[in-house]
Design a protein around this motif. Sequence first.
Motif, mmCIF file in Angstrom:
data_model
loop_
_atom_site.group_PDB
_atom_site.id
_atom_site.type_symbol
_atom_site.label_atom_id
_atom_site.label_comp_id
_atom_site.label_asym_id
_atom_site.label_seq_id
_atom_site.Cartn_x
_atom_site.Cartn_y
_atom_site.Cartn_z
ATOM 1 N N MET A 174 0.827 -1.206 0.000
ATOM 2 C CA MET A 174 0.000 0.000 0.000
ATOM 3 C C MET A 174 0.863 1.258 0.000
ATOM 4 N N LEU A 175 2.146 1.092 0.333
ATOM 5 C CA LEU A 175 3.071 2.234 0.324
ATOM 6 C C LEU A 175 3.321 2.758 -1.082
ATOM 7 N N VAL A 176 2.885 2.025 -2.102
ATOM 8 C CA VAL A 176 3.103 2.485 -3.469
ATOM 9 C C VAL A 176 2.446 3.838 -3.714
ATOM 10 N N TYR A 177 1.350 4.136 -2.993
ATOM 11 C CA TYR A 177 0.648 5.406 -3.223
ATOM 12 C C TYR A 177 1.438 6.599 -2.682
ATOM 13 N N PRO A 178 1.906 6.581 -1.419
ATOM 14 C CA PRO A 178 2.766 7.698 -0.988
ATOM 15 C C PRO A 178 4.090 7.743 -1.746
ATOM 16 N N ILE A 179 4.605 6.582 -2.143
ATOM 17 C CA ILE A 179 5.835 6.577 -2.936
ATOM 18 C C ILE A 179 5.604 7.274 -4.271
ATOM 19 N N ALA A 180 4.472 6.994 -4.896
ATOM 20 C CA ALA A 180 4.129 7.670 -6.150
ATOM 21 C C ALA A 180 4.008 9.174 -5.934
ATOM 22 N N GLY A 181 3.433 9.567 -4.792
ATOM 23 C CA GLY A 181 3.347 10.990 -4.474
ATOM 24 C C GLY A 181 4.718 11.632 -4.364
ATOM 25 N N LEU A 182 5.655 10.945 -3.707
ATOM 26 C CA LEU A 182 7.022 11.461 -3.591
ATOM 27 C C LEU A 182 7.698 11.544 -4.962
ATOM 28 N N ALA A 183 7.496 10.516 -5.776
ATOM 29 C CA ALA A 183 8.096 10.510 -7.113
ATOM 30 C C ALA A 183 7.574 11.677 -7.948
ATOM 31 N N LEU A 184 6.284 11.946 -7.853
ATOM 32 C CA LEU A 184 5.702 13.062 -8.602
ATOM 33 C C LEU A 184 6.200 14.400 -8.058
ATOM 34 N N TRP A 185 6.353 14.495 -6.762
ATOM 35 C CA TRP A 185 6.892 15.727 -6.155
ATOM 36 C C TRP A 185 8.315 15.977 -6.656
ATOM 37 N N HIS A 186 9.113 14.921 -6.677
ATOM 38 C CA HIS A 186 10.477 15.019 -7.219
ATOM 39 C C HIS A 186 10.430 15.452 -8.685
ATOM 40 N N TYR A 187 9.480 14.911 -9.431
ATOM 41 C CA TYR A 187 9.311 15.243 -10.848
ATOM 42 C C TYR A 187 9.011 16.731 -11.018
ATOM 43 N N PHE A 188 8.127 17.260 -10.187
ATOM 44 C CA PHE A 188 7.798 18.682 -10.244
ATOM 45 C C PHE A 188 9.017 19.542 -9.929
ATOM 46 N N LEU A 189 9.714 19.192 -8.866
ATOM 47 C CA LEU A 189 10.838 20.017 -8.418
ATOM 48 C C LEU A 189 11.970 20.058 -9.437
ATOM 49 N N GLN A 190 12.228 18.948 -10.120
ATOM 50 C CA GLN A 190 13.319 18.946 -11.082
ATOM 51 C C GLN A 190 12.882 19.481 -12.442
ATOM 52 N N SER A 191 11.561 19.621 -12.645
ATOM 53 C CA SER A 191 11.065 20.159 -13.912
ATOM 54 C C SER A 191 11.208 21.674 -13.999
ATOM 55 N N LYS A 192 11.324 22.346 -12.836
ATOM 56 C CA LYS A 192 11.521 23.797 -12.752
ATOM 57 C C LYS A 192 10.306 24.538 -13.315
ATOM 58 N N SER A 193 10.474 25.321 -14.385
ATOM 59 C CA SER A 193 9.370 26.184 -14.832
ATOM 60 C C SER A 193 8.352 25.449 -15.695
ATOM 61 N N ASP A 194 8.791 24.527 -16.538
ATOM 62 C CA ASP A 194 7.874 23.793 -17.407
ATOM 63 C C ASP A 194 7.487 22.475 -16.749
ATOM 64 N N VAL A 195 6.295 22.453 -16.181
ATOM 65 C CA VAL A 195 5.850 21.266 -15.447
ATOM 66 C C VAL A 195 4.701 20.561 -16.161
ATOM 67 N N SER A 196 4.591 20.757 -17.461
ATOM 68 C CA SER A 196 3.471 20.165 -18.199
ATOM 69 C C SER A 196 3.442 18.645 -18.069
ATOM 70 N N SER A 197 4.599 18.002 -18.252
ATOM 71 C CA SER A 197 4.644 16.536 -18.146
ATOM 72 C C SER A 197 4.339 16.079 -16.723
ATOM 73 N N ALA A 198 4.864 16.816 -15.735
ATOM 74 C CA ALA A 198 4.606 16.466 -14.341
ATOM 75 C C ALA A 198 3.127 16.622 -14.001
ATOM 76 N N VAL A 199 2.498 17.686 -14.508
ATOM 77 C CA VAL A 199 1.068 17.890 -14.264
ATOM 78 C C VAL A 199 0.252 16.776 -14.909
ATOM 79 N N LEU A 200 0.644 16.376 -16.123
ATOM 80 C CA LEU A 200 -0.065 15.290 -16.801
ATOM 81 C C LEU A 200 0.004 14.002 -15.983
ATOM 82 N N MET A 201 1.204 13.643 -15.508
ATOM 83 C CA MET A 201 1.352 12.426 -14.720
ATOM 84 C C MET A 201 0.595 12.526 -13.396
ATOM 85 N N ALA A 202 0.642 13.720 -12.765
ATOM 86 C CA ALA A 202 -0.079 13.913 -11.508
ATOM 87 C C ALA A 202 -1.589 13.820 -11.737
#
Length: 301
Positions: A174-202
């Motif tokens: 069941m930890l896969v859900y918070p892990i996915a949240g962390l992965a998406l957060w990391h995705y947003f932070l490293q995407s910087k200004s253009d977060v279109s792909s991160a928003v799509l995945m989120a």
Amino acid sequence: MRGARFRFTSEAMTQVSTVLSAMPWMDRQGRLSVFRLAVFLILLAPAADLLFFLFFGPVFPEPYELAIHESGDWAVRFLVLSLAITPARRIFSWNKLIGVRRMIGVSVLFYVLLHLVLYVASEHWSLPKVVSEIALRFYLTIGFVALLGLAALGITSFDRMIRRLGRRWNQLHMLVYPIAGLALWHYFLQSKSDVSSAVLMAGLFALLMLYRIAVRLKLPLASPLVLAGCAAGGAAAAAGIEFAWYALATGIPAKLVFLANFDVQYELRPAVWVGIAGLSVAVIRMLQMLLPMVRSKLKAA
């Protein structure tokens, strides 16, 4: 002597057969599954393309940068895909999908580890520097925690560990859900200004979570109406996530970004794509329900 040689050959053949039956493209009966083989090749293709480009493609000043981002992108994509397997099975009654869920989950760990190895290579294999960067840079810390979580899930994803852990296996995974949240957060932070792909995945992650919430509420998930409602909710979640990101993390006017979701003249925003994905599932399910009726009418005619 001849009997000993025969026993040795027989034992060797048995071991080879056991190894082959454990290959991801084999089914539970040890037979080749075309479906599993196709999924395996699809999962492997991005890594093959990435490594080929890295070693045989054009030379860049930062040769690992593109490969690092690409491996991370595919890790997130396959993570979201792995979470789509259970809802898809419920919606379309396609039980064969369960057979590839583990394979997709393990591929996520593979791409995350590749992501880490490429990052270490970009730092000239200086482990002390890598450790200090992970400790000091918040987005790297989040990504590394997500990696550790995925490693724990990957190690315990095999039959022997499932039997050993028993009921605790479900609790652990069941930890896969918070892990996915962390992965998406990391995705947003490293995407910087253009977060279109991160928003799509989120947004797609939010859509998949809405499917699970519908099941918990005992709603008929296979109903096109419920699926359409989840699609609307997923699109709204994606728009809200994008608005919140631009409002809190950048100097770009968040209101203008939000209003762009309603202007499809030039490009479709991630929230719109999430809505299209969810509505496509509803339409396919509706056609699946109508097909037997059409067939029966054609037979009657």
